[in-house]
Design a protein around this motif. Sequence first.
Motif, short mmCIF file in Angstrom:
data_model
loop_
_atom_site.label_atom_id
_atom_site.label_comp_id
_atom_site.label_asym_id
_atom_site.label_seq_id
_atom_site.Cartn_x
_atom_site.Cartn_y
_atom_site.Cartn_z
N ARG A 94 0.83 -1.20 0.00
CA ARG A 94 0.00 0.00 0.00
C ARG A 94 0.87 1.26 0.00
O ARG A 94 0.52 2.26 -0.64
N ARG B 237 7.73 -6.74 -6.06
CA ARG B 237 7.63 -7.82 -5.07
C ARG B 237 9.01 -8.25 -4.60
O ARG B 237 9.24 -8.43 -3.42
N ARG C 229 -10.93 -9.16 -5.46
CA ARG C 229 -9.63 -9.20 -4.76
C ARG C 229 -9.17 -10.65 -4.57
O ARG C 229 -7.99 -10.96 -4.73
O1 DC Z 1 -3.69 -7.16 3.36
P1 DC Z 1 -3.92 -5.86 2.60
O2 DC Z 1 -5.33 -5.67 2.15
O3 DC Z 1 -3.41 -4.66 3.33
O4 DC Z 1 -3.04 -6.00 1.27
C1 DC Z 1 -2.96 -4.95 0.34
C2 DC Z 1 -2.68 -5.51 -1.04
O5 DC Z 1 -1.38 -6.05 -1.12
C3 DC Z 1 -3.64 -6.58 -1.54
O6 DC Z 1 -3.93 -6.25 -2.90
C4 DC Z 1 -2.85 -7.86 -1.49
C5 DC Z 1 -1.42 -7.40 -1.59
N1 DC Z 1 -0.46 -8.17 -0.80
C6 DC Z 1 0.35 -9.06 -1.46
O7 DC Z 1 0.21 -9.23 -2.68
N2 DC Z 1 1.29 -9.74 -0.76
C7 DC Z 1 1.44 -9.57 0.53
N3 DC Z 1 2.38 -10.26 1.21
C8 DC Z 1 0.61 -8.67 1.23
C9 DC Z 1 -0.35 -7.98 0.53
#
Ligand code: DC
Length: 243
Positions: free
Chosen positions: A36, A101, A172
């Motif tokens: 985020r 990532r 999502r």
């Molecule tokens: O858990 P959250 O809703 O705050 O996550 C925000 C976004 O980040 C959601 O689109 C999933 C992604 N995310 C991810 O891909 N890998 C992670 N380890 C944590 C979150």
Amino acid sequence: MIVTIDGPAGAGKSTVARALAQRLGFAYLDTGAMYRAVALAALQRGVDWTQPDALAQLARQIQIEFQNDRVLLDGADVTEAIRDWKITQITPYVADNVEVRKRLIELQHRFCQGRNIVTEGRDQGTLVFPEAECKIFLTASAEERARRRLAELQARGESATLEEVLAAQQRRDQEDASRPFGRLTRAPDAVEAPTDGLSITEVVDRLADLVRRRQQEMVRSSCPCCPPESSHADINHGNTSKI
Ligand code: DC
């Protein structure tokens, strides 16, 4: 010791992970907040988040820190700003970006190194910490997750219907499950923790017990005079493990 908590949006990961860390005296890492924070940085700096290279470059330039439950982006407190609806919409572009990532995984490794920590996200027990000593996959039914999300929105003064929240949640879930790198899936050695009908305290009680049993096993397995623990398989191995 590293405890990973993965699971879909709305399963209660953040609340449970934070409370579990506090109960155990462990540190806590919210990896979703990192994704985020990159989305917020893109919005603030006018970076086109649909351009993978620009986003990857941005992720290498910014500084994300955690201080006493607060999230800092280049030194500024963005804890509330990253929860904005607009940021939730941009974040999937960040999460789908392989280079971003990789950068965030590097930071997650650095943050967790040498710590007793509870780290939560989507890929913590699979891609980021495959060797974690205790892995949890937190779940709840789609209806329960949507109800919780709706209550959260209403508490913030936002209005939506349950149907709208369910539809957004389905999108999502689909995005999380179809990401080629870092997609949401349960690690084979993760314990599944369904939370429907349980209070936060009940979930945390069960998970704290699980972690303590794992800690005892680790002590036993490193002790030359103790016999191997026969119940090990019931606790954290096999596809049917549940709390
Ligand atoms: O858990 P959250 O809703 O705050 O996550 C925000 C976004 O980040 C959601 O689109 C999933 C992604 N995310 C991810 O891909 N890998 C992670 N380890 C944590 C979150």
